[in-house]
Design a protein around this motif. Structure first.
Motif, mmCIF file in Angstrom:
data_model
loop_
_atom_site.group_PDB
_atom_site.id
_atom_site.type_symbol
_atom_site.label_atom_id
_atom_site.label_comp_id
_atom_site.label_asym_id
_atom_site.label_seq_id
_atom_site.Cartn_x
_atom_site.Cartn_y
_atom_site.Cartn_z
ATOM 1 N N ASP A 13 0.812 -1.222 0.000
ATOM 2 C CA ASP A 13 0.000 0.000 0.000
ATOM 3 C C ASP A 13 0.841 1.266 0.000
ATOM 4 O OD1 ASP A 13 1.022 0.013 2.537
ATOM 5 O OD2 ASP A 13 -0.906 0.042 3.571
ATOM 6 N N GLY A 14 2.152 1.106 -0.143
ATOM 7 C CA GLY A 14 3.038 2.259 -0.198
ATOM 8 C C GLY A 14 3.623 2.673 1.132
ATOM 9 N N THR A 15 3.155 2.088 2.222
ATOM 10 C CA THR A 15 3.704 2.395 3.536
ATOM 11 C C THR A 15 4.912 1.507 3.821
ATOM 12 O OG1 THR A 15 2.239 0.830 4.671
ATOM 13 C CG2 THR A 15 1.435 3.086 4.381
ATOM 14 N N ARG A 16 5.578 1.783 4.935
ATOM 15 C CA ARG A 16 6.759 1.017 5.303
ATOM 16 C C ARG A 16 6.590 0.482 6.728
ATOM 17 N NH1 ARG A 16 10.707 2.225 1.600
ATOM 18 N NH2 ARG A 16 12.473 1.678 2.927
ATOM 19 N N LEU A 17 7.068 -0.724 6.931
ATOM 20 C CA LEU A 17 6.929 -1.396 8.219
ATOM 21 C C LEU A 17 8.309 -1.815 8.703
ATOM 22 C CD1 LEU A 17 5.187 -2.808 10.437
ATOM 23 C CD2 LEU A 17 5.199 -4.837 8.947
ATOM 24 N N ARG A 18 8.612 -1.464 9.952
ATOM 25 C CA ARG A 18 9.875 -1.878 10.548
ATOM 26 C C ARG A 18 9.693 -3.215 11.251
ATOM 27 N NH1 ARG A 18 11.744 1.253 14.490
ATOM 28 N NH2 ARG A 18 13.943 0.940 14.012
ATOM 29 N N LEU A 19 10.659 -4.105 11.057
ATOM 30 C CA LEU A 19 10.641 -5.437 11.653
ATOM 31 C C LEU A 19 11.922 -5.647 12.444
ATOM 32 C CD1 LEU A 19 9.529 -7.545 8.542
ATOM 33 C CD2 LEU A 19 8.061 -6.790 10.416
ATOM 34 N N THR A 20 11.789 -6.018 13.703
ATOM 35 C CA THR A 20 12.936 -6.422 14.505
ATOM 36 C C THR A 20 12.919 -7.944 14.571
ATOM 37 O OG1 THR A 20 13.064 -4.391 15.802
ATOM 38 C CG2 THR A 20 13.950 -6.380 16.814
ATOM 39 N N PHE A 21 14.033 -8.580 14.261
ATOM 40 C CA PHE A 21 14.032 -10.029 14.146
ATOM 41 C C PHE A 21 15.329 -10.635 14.651
ATOM 42 C CE2 PHE A 21 15.840 -8.331 10.271
ATOM 43 C CZ PHE A 21 16.898 -9.177 9.984
ATOM 44 N N ALA A 22 15.279 -11.942 14.885
ATOM 45 C CA ALA A 22 16.462 -12.706 15.280
ATOM 46 C C ALA A 22 16.370 -14.077 14.637
ATOM 47 C CB ALA A 22 16.560 -12.833 16.798
ATOM 48 N N GLU A 23 17.507 -14.585 14.177
ATOM 49 C CA GLU A 23 17.567 -15.858 13.477
ATOM 50 C C GLU A 23 18.314 -16.895 14.305
ATOM 51 O OE1 GLU A 23 18.045 -14.959 8.923
ATOM 52 O OE2 GLU A 23 19.365 -13.618 10.061
ATOM 53 N N VAL A 49 12.695 -11.641 21.781
ATOM 54 C CA VAL A 49 12.884 -12.089 20.397
ATOM 55 C C VAL A 49 14.160 -12.922 20.291
ATOM 56 C CG1 VAL A 49 13.422 -11.265 18.062
ATOM 57 C CG2 VAL A 49 11.539 -10.227 19.344
ATOM 58 N N ALA A 50 15.240 -12.446 20.917
ATOM 59 C CA ALA A 50 16.502 -13.177 20.893
ATOM 60 C C ALA A 50 16.394 -14.511 21.629
ATOM 61 C CB ALA A 50 17.608 -12.322 21.503
ATOM 62 N N ALA A 51 15.668 -14.528 22.751
ATOM 63 C CA ALA A 51 15.525 -15.755 23.538
ATOM 64 C C ALA A 51 14.776 -16.823 22.749
ATOM 65 C CB ALA A 51 14.823 -15.458 24.851
ATOM 66 N N LEU A 52 13.750 -16.438 22.010
ATOM 67 C CA LEU A 52 13.018 -17.402 21.195
ATOM 68 C C LEU A 52 13.898 -17.932 20.060
ATOM 69 C CD1 LEU A 52 9.547 -15.625 21.060
ATOM 70 C CD2 LEU A 52 10.027 -17.819 22.144
ATOM 71 N N ALA A 53 14.710 -17.061 19.485
ATOM 72 C CA ALA A 53 15.634 -17.510 18.438
ATOM 73 C C ALA A 53 16.653 -18.499 18.995
ATOM 74 C CB ALA A 53 16.342 -16.308 17.806
ATOM 75 N N GLU A 54 17.063 -18.300 20.238
ATOM 76 C CA GLU A 54 17.991 -19.235 20.884
ATOM 77 C C GLU A 54 17.400 -20.639 20.937
ATOM 78 O OE1 GLU A 54 20.998 -19.005 22.133
ATOM 79 O OE2 GLU A 54 21.466 -16.882 22.387
ATOM 80 N N GLU A 55 16.069 -20.733 20.989
ATOM 81 C CA GLU A 55 15.416 -22.027 21.070
ATOM 82 C C GLU A 55 15.039 -22.582 19.700
ATOM 83 O OE1 GLU A 55 12.385 -22.348 23.978
ATOM 84 O OE2 GLU A 55 13.628 -21.504 25.572
ATOM 85 N N GLY A 56 15.501 -21.925 18.640
ATOM 86 C CA GLY A 56 15.308 -22.448 17.299
ATOM 87 C C GLY A 56 14.194 -21.832 16.492
ATOM 88 N N TRP A 57 13.540 -20.799 17.038
ATOM 89 C CA TRP A 57 12.442 -20.146 16.323
ATOM 90 C C TRP A 57 12.952 -18.915 15.572
ATOM 91 C CZ3 TRP A 57 8.660 -23.458 16.461
ATOM 92 C CH2 TRP A 57 8.426 -24.221 17.604
ATOM 93 N N LEU A 58 12.657 -18.840 14.283
ATOM 94 C CA LEU A 58 12.891 -17.612 13.534
ATOM 95 C C LEU A 58 11.837 -16.620 14.023
ATOM 96 C CD1 LEU A 58 14.295 -16.018 11.299
ATOM 97 C CD2 LEU A 58 12.738 -17.090 9.655
ATOM 98 N N THR A 59 12.263 -15.538 14.636
ATOM 99 C CA THR A 59 11.346 -14.673 15.389
ATOM 100 C C THR A 59 11.373 -13.261 14.837
ATOM 101 O OG1 THR A 59 11.878 -15.999 17.345
ATOM 102 C CG2 THR A 59 10.670 -13.963 17.708
#
Length: 232
Positions: A13-23, A49-59
């Motif tokens: 829709d032309g807007t922008r969304l910021r995503l914070t993530f951990a792999e 977010v980092a703790a969930l990634a530590e357990e194997g979840w792409l967050t």
């Protein structure tokens, strides 16, 4: 601990969304969308977010407040209230849809995608779980059970019956922000959903689970077990 990163995604829709993530560093078990508390993507959210990634979840945590900057200041209470009132079901669904597409583009199938929200994010997570097909959902302390937190969001007692994935609700009772009787009304409404649901009350915890570390630890364990069980 795994580090988080933040990118900006251009939406259709032309807007922008910021995503914070951990792999995860190794095998990706699945993906979890984290919806932030009322103050936005705070340091506590990044740690989660980092703790969930530590357990194997792409967050991935979408920034539901689109005006957020790279270095968010701690907002005043009136600013927080205004941000919350500005949320709508449409905006929440659009942002979480983008986050789920982000997971899909990285090989995470729908049945291995879950959502977890805290505070206002807990409210939003239940709204999303009632409108989208997911593997599992967890709400931690979301307001708006009977009286909506925004004119553009439905009361949760009216939407929880539409949940089609396993949903876990974790609610702290201390302080009375979320009345016990409302939690019980939500439990009763959830029993009519066509999916597994569970609502757990914590008498010694507040709505953010700050008041009692023991309750917070037990709730965190329940949430992790919920995803372990249902995202396969």
């Amino acid at each position: 601990m795994i580090e988080t990163r933040t990118d900006t995604l251009a939406l259709t829709d032309g807007t922008r969304l910021r995503l914070t993530f951990a792999e995860p560093e190794n095998v990706v078990r699945g993906g979890i969308v984290v919806l932030h508390e009322d103050r936005g993507v705070t340091e506590r959210v990044r740690i989660l977010v980092a703790a969930l990634a530590e357990e194997g979840w792409l967050t991935v945590a979408p920034h539901l407040y689109h005006e957020d900057t790279d270095h968010e200041a701690d907002p005043a209470e009136e600013d927080v209230d205004e941000r919350v009132r500005g949320l709508s079901g449409e905006s929440v669904l659009n942002d979480t849809d983008a986050a789920f597409v982000w997971l899909s583009d990285r090989g995470v199938t729908e049945d291995r995608q879950g959502i977890m929200g805290f505070d206002i994010g807990g409210t939003a997570a239940l709204v999303v779980a009632s409108q989208r097909r997911l593997g599992a959902a967890v709400t931690v302390g979301g307001d708006g059970i009977v009286t909506p937190v925004s004119t553009e969001l439905p009361p949760l007692v009216e939407t929880v019956g539409e949940v089609s994935c396993p949903w876990l609700g974790l609610y702290g009772e201390m302080g009375g922000r979320i009345p016990t009787e409302e939690i019980e009304r939500l439990r009763a409404a959830a029993s009519g959903a066509g999916a597994i649901t569970d609502v757990v009350r914590y008498p010694r915890a507040d709505h953010r689970f700050d008041a009692d570390p023991e309750s917070a630890e037990e709730a965190w364990k329940r949430a992790r077990n919920w995803f372990d069980l249902h995202l396969r």
